[in-house]
Scaffold this motif. Structure first.
Motif, PDB file in Angstrom:
ATOM      1  N   ALA A  13       0.828  -1.206   0.000  1.00 35.19           N
ATOM      2  CA  ALA A  13       0.000   0.000   0.000  1.00 35.19           C
ATOM      3  C   ALA A  13       0.858   1.250   0.000  1.00 35.19           C
ATOM      4  CB  ALA A  13      -0.922   0.004   1.218  1.00 35.19           C
ATOM      5  N   THR A  14       2.008   1.179   0.661  1.00 33.08           N
ATOM      6  CA  THR A  14       2.914   2.325   0.731  1.00 33.08           C
ATOM      7  C   THR A  14       3.593   2.584  -0.607  1.00 33.08           C
ATOM      8  OG1 THR A  14       3.353   1.726   3.034  1.00 33.08           O
ATOM      9  CG2 THR A  14       4.833   3.324   2.020  1.00 33.08           C
ATOM     10  N   GLU A  15       3.954   1.484  -1.306  1.00 32.82           N
ATOM     11  CA  GLU A  15       4.659   1.588  -2.590  1.00 32.82           C
ATOM     12  C   GLU A  15       3.930   0.757  -3.654  1.00 32.82           C
ATOM     13  OE1 GLU A  15       7.139   3.426  -3.434  1.00 32.82           O
ATOM     14  OE2 GLU A  15       7.712   4.219  -1.463  1.00 32.82           O
ATOM     15  N   PRO A  16       2.730   1.189  -4.063  1.00 31.50           N
ATOM     16  CA  PRO A  16       1.970   0.397  -5.036  1.00 31.50           C
ATOM     17  C   PRO A  16       2.650   0.278  -6.395  1.00 31.50           C
ATOM     18  CG  PRO A  16       0.949   2.551  -4.685  1.00 31.50           C
ATOM     19  CD  PRO A  16       1.999   2.402  -3.635  1.00 31.50           C
ATOM     20  N   ASP A  17       3.394   1.315  -6.791  1.00 31.55           N
ATOM     21  CA  ASP A  17       4.092   1.251  -8.070  1.00 31.55           C
ATOM     22  C   ASP A  17       5.157   0.155  -8.053  1.00 31.55           C
ATOM     23  OD1 ASP A  17       2.565   3.381  -8.832  1.00 31.55           O
ATOM     24  OD2 ASP A  17       4.159   4.876  -8.679  1.00 31.55           O
ATOM     25  N   LEU A  18       5.936   0.109  -6.962  1.00 28.75           N
ATOM     26  CA  LEU A  18       6.969  -0.907  -6.838  1.00 28.75           C
ATOM     27  C   LEU A  18       6.347  -2.303  -6.806  1.00 28.75           C
ATOM     28  CD1 LEU A  18       9.902  -1.779  -6.371  1.00 28.75           C
ATOM     29  CD2 LEU A  18       9.546  -1.389  -3.919  1.00 28.75           C
ATOM     30  N   PHE A  19       5.233  -2.432  -6.115  1.00 26.53           N
ATOM     31  CA  PHE A  19       4.562  -3.726  -6.049  1.00 26.53           C
ATOM     32  C   PHE A  19       4.120  -4.188  -7.438  1.00 26.53           C
ATOM     33  CE2 PHE A  19       0.520  -6.137  -5.419  1.00 26.53           C
ATOM     34  CZ  PHE A  19       1.089  -7.274  -4.879  1.00 26.53           C
ATOM     35  N   ALA A  20       3.482  -3.301  -8.186  1.00 31.51           N
ATOM     36  CA  ALA A  20       3.023  -3.658  -9.527  1.00 31.51           C
ATOM     37  C   ALA A  20       4.202  -4.000 -10.439  1.00 31.51           C
ATOM     38  CB  ALA A  20       2.198  -2.516 -10.114  1.00 31.51           C
ATOM     39  N   GLN A  21       5.280  -3.221 -10.332  1.00 32.70           N
ATOM     40  CA  GLN A  21       6.475  -3.499 -11.151  1.00 32.70           C
ATOM     41  C   GLN A  21       7.065  -4.865 -10.812  1.00 32.70           C
ATOM     42  OE1 GLN A  21       9.077  -0.187 -10.326  1.00 32.70           O
ATOM     43  NE2 GLN A  21       7.597   1.315 -11.064  1.00 32.70           N
ATOM     44  N   THR A  22       7.065  -5.187  -9.524  1.00 34.37           N
ATOM     45  CA  THR A  22       7.625  -6.461  -9.078  1.00 34.37           C
ATOM     46  C   THR A  22       6.796  -7.634  -9.605  1.00 34.37           C
ATOM     47  OG1 THR A  22       8.517  -5.432  -7.081  1.00 34.37           O
ATOM     48  CG2 THR A  22       8.285  -7.824  -7.063  1.00 34.37           C
ATOM     49  N   LEU A  23       5.486  -7.518  -9.515  1.00 35.83           N
ATOM     50  CA  LEU A  23       4.620  -8.583 -10.035  1.00 35.83           C
ATOM     51  C   LEU A  23       4.826  -8.766 -11.530  1.00 35.83           C
ATOM     52  CD1 LEU A  23       1.146  -8.158  -8.278  1.00 35.83           C
ATOM     53  CD2 LEU A  23       3.086  -9.538  -7.582  1.00 35.83           C
ATOM     54  N   ARG A  24       4.803  -7.673 -12.262  1.00 40.09           N
ATOM     55  CA  ARG A  24       4.939  -7.773 -13.719  1.00 40.09           C
ATOM     56  C   ARG A  24       6.269  -8.427 -14.085  1.00 40.09           C
ATOM     57  NH1 ARG A  24       3.741  -3.066 -14.973  1.00 40.09           N
ATOM     58  NH2 ARG A  24       1.690  -3.408 -15.933  1.00 40.09           N
ATOM     59  N   ALA A  25       7.337  -8.015 -13.426  1.00 42.87           N
ATOM     60  CA  ALA A  25       8.657  -8.567 -13.742  1.00 42.87           C
ATOM     61  C   ALA A  25       8.705 -10.066 -13.456  1.00 42.87           C
ATOM     62  CB  ALA A  25       9.733  -7.830 -12.940  1.00 42.87           C
ATOM     63  N   TRP A  26       8.217 -10.475 -12.288  1.00 40.22           N
ATOM     64  CA  TRP A  26       8.286 -11.895 -11.926  1.00 40.22           C
ATOM     65  C   TRP A  26       7.414 -12.754 -12.835  1.00 40.22           C
ATOM     66  CZ3 TRP A  26      11.609 -14.647  -9.278  1.00 40.22           C
ATOM     67  CH2 TRP A  26      11.278 -15.948  -8.901  1.00 40.22           C
ATOM     68  N   PHE A  27       6.205 -12.301 -13.089  1.00 38.18           N
ATOM     69  CA  PHE A  27       5.281 -13.109 -13.879  1.00 38.18           C
ATOM     70  C   PHE A  27       5.652 -13.159 -15.353  1.00 38.18           C
ATOM     71  CE2 PHE A  27       1.919 -12.005 -10.487  1.00 38.18           C
ATOM     72  CZ  PHE A  27       2.308 -13.088  -9.721  1.00 38.18           C
ATOM     73  N   LEU A  28       6.393 -12.157 -15.840  1.00 37.95           N
ATOM     74  CA  LEU A  28       6.844 -12.153 -17.234  1.00 37.95           C
ATOM     75  C   LEU A  28       8.292 -12.605 -17.369  1.00 37.95           C
ATOM     76  CD1 LEU A  28       5.190  -8.860 -18.582  1.00 37.95           C
ATOM     77  CD2 LEU A  28       4.339 -11.217 -18.721  1.00 37.95           C
ATOM     78  N   GLN A  29       8.877 -13.054 -16.245  1.00 31.92           N
ATOM     79  CA  GLN A  29      10.248 -13.560 -16.225  1.00 31.92           C
ATOM     80  C   GLN A  29      11.251 -12.514 -16.708  1.00 31.92           C
ATOM     81  OE1 GLN A  29      10.621 -17.547 -17.904  1.00 31.92           O
ATOM     82  NE2 GLN A  29       8.460 -17.946 -17.499  1.00 31.92           N
ATOM     83  N   GLU A  30      11.077 -11.304 -16.174  1.00 32.35           N
ATOM     84  CA  GLU A  30      11.973 -10.200 -16.474  1.00 32.35           C
ATOM     85  C   GLU A  30      12.780  -9.856 -15.225  1.00 32.35           C
ATOM     86  OE1 GLU A  30       9.340  -7.138 -17.739  1.00 32.35           O
ATOM     87  OE2 GLU A  30       8.936  -8.043 -19.706  1.00 32.35           O
ATOM     88  N   PRO A  31      13.850  -9.065 -15.332  1.00 27.95           N
ATOM     89  CA  PRO A  31      14.635  -8.691 -14.142  1.00 27.95           C
ATOM     90  C   PRO A  31      13.766  -7.951 -13.123  1.00 27.95           C
ATOM     91  CG  PRO A  31      15.857  -8.199 -16.152  1.00 27.95           C
ATOM     92  CD  PRO A  31      14.476  -8.567 -16.588  1.00 27.95           C
ATOM     93  N   LEU A  32      13.981  -8.261 -11.859  1.00 29.11           N
ATOM     94  CA  LEU A  32      13.227  -7.595 -10.801  1.00 29.11           C
ATOM     95  C   LEU A  32      13.653  -6.122 -10.678  1.00 29.11           C
ATOM     96  CD1 LEU A  32      13.324 -10.383  -8.070  1.00 29.11           C
ATOM     97  CD2 LEU A  32      11.332  -9.664  -9.402  1.00 29.11           C
ATOM     98  N   PRO A  33      12.772  -5.265 -10.176  1.00 24.94           N
ATOM     99  CA  PRO A  33      13.127  -3.840 -10.028  1.00 24.94           C
ATOM    100  C   PRO A  33      14.337  -3.641  -9.143  1.00 24.94           C
ATOM    101  CG  PRO A  33      10.770  -4.184  -9.686  1.00 24.94           C
ATOM    102  CD  PRO A  33      11.394  -5.546  -9.740  1.00 24.94           C
ATOM    103  N   GLU A  34      15.104  -2.615  -9.432  1.00 25.83           N
ATOM    104  CA  GLU A  34      16.229  -2.261  -8.582  1.00 25.83           C
ATOM    105  C   GLU A  34      15.714  -1.783  -7.223  1.00 25.83           C
ATOM    106  OE1 GLU A  34      18.733   0.562 -10.448  1.00 25.83           O
ATOM    107  OE2 GLU A  34      19.192  -0.711 -12.193  1.00 25.83           O
ATOM    108  N   GLY A  35      16.488  -1.984  -6.196  1.00 22.90           N
ATOM    109  CA  GLY A  35      16.111  -1.520  -4.868  1.00 22.90           C
ATOM    110  C   GLY A  35      15.592  -2.602  -3.962  1.00 22.90           C
ATOM    111  N   LEU A  36      15.342  -3.788  -4.499  1.00 21.56           N
ATOM    112  CA  LEU A  36      14.959  -4.918  -3.654  1.00 21.56           C
ATOM    113  C   LEU A  36      16.230  -5.614  -3.198  1.00 21.56           C
ATOM    114  CD1 LEU A  36      11.999  -6.496  -5.686  1.00 21.56           C
ATOM    115  CD2 LEU A  36      11.926  -4.676  -3.968  1.00 21.56           C
TER     116      LEU A  36
END
Length: 258
Positions: free
Chosen positions: A229-252
């Protein structure tokens, strides 16, 4: 049968979102709005929201209800995203219905029981009654980063879940024990936790990553249990990357194996 909301886009991949205790499927609204390239299905889990009449017995039975929903939607195998209670239920879904899930992202749960004193359990029981107060529910939501007060109540100000349901979920979560099941989970799974989460959740990350054949664990720096809830953009980016087998967002932050 579980009540659910979903996007109408006929996309190639479907994400089924499993919410935390005390909320319902509406908590995923921001994520679904950012993931328009997926078919997003957001059920109200047993005992919650418009699925209040579905009894809460244990996480296995809850996973049965989610499996039935996936069959009803007809989009399996699906991608799965869970937070807290949703992660416990989602893990049991992987263990019992592996053919229904192609990939999963879970946040905020542990693999072995959390040891707490009898006094602490009594305090948790007392706090469940406090959730009957709308003011207390909204305070709890804000404490984990959820600032929309409408997400913790139904129409008329009624709680999303009864005190009895909240007590049951708390007990099931404290006693959750899947250490013996880790090796059997073949589904690619990303396990996440906020850096300020309960120590039992943080210490579980290496166990998940080492114990599950296709698991990756990451820590979200500086954030806690409600980081989605605090970082919804990061959450959405993380889901998209994992489910599409792309590199995870920086900062994790990476997690060392156990």
């Amino acid at each position: 049968m579980l009540h659910y909301r979903h996007s109408w886009a006929d996309q190639q991949k479907t994400i089924v979102f499993l919410h935390a205790a005390g909320f319902d499927g509406r908590i995923w609204k921001q994520a679904a709005e950012q993931l328009t390239d997926f078919h997003c299905v957001c059920p109200d889990l047993p005992g919650h929201g418009q699925s209040k009449t579905v009894p809460v017995t244990d996480f296995d039975a809850a996973s049965d209800a989610v499996a039935e929903l996936i069959d009803r939607v007809g989009k399996g195998p699906v991608c799965l995203a869970g937070l807290s209670m949703g992660s416990y239920i989602g893990f049991r879904l992987l263990a019992r219905y592996p053919h229904l899930v192609e990939s999963a992202v879970f946040s905020g749960f542990q693999h072995v029981p959390i040891e707490v004193s009898g006094i602490m359990r009594a305090l948790m029981t007392a706090s469940s009654f406090m959730m009957n107060s709308r003011k207390n529910r909204e305070k709890m939501a804000r404490s984990i980063g959820v600032n929309d007060p409408s997400l913790v109540s139904q129409r008329g100000g009624r709680p999303n879940a009864s005190s009895k349901t909240m007590r049951k979920i708390s007990s099931l979560a404290l006693d959750f024990d899947v250490a013996a099941d880790l090796q059997s989970i073949e589904t690619p799974t990303l396990v996440l936790a906020g850096e300020t989460e309960h120590p039992s959740i943080l210490s579980a990350l290496p166990a998940f990553q080492s114990g599950m054949p296709h698991c990756t664990a990451r820590i979200i720096p500086g954030l806690g249990h409600g980081w989605i809830a605090t970082e919804p953009d990061l959450f959405a980016q993380t889901l998209r990357a994992w489910f599409l087998q792309e590199p995870l967002p920086e900062g994790l932050n990476a997690v060392a194996d156990a």
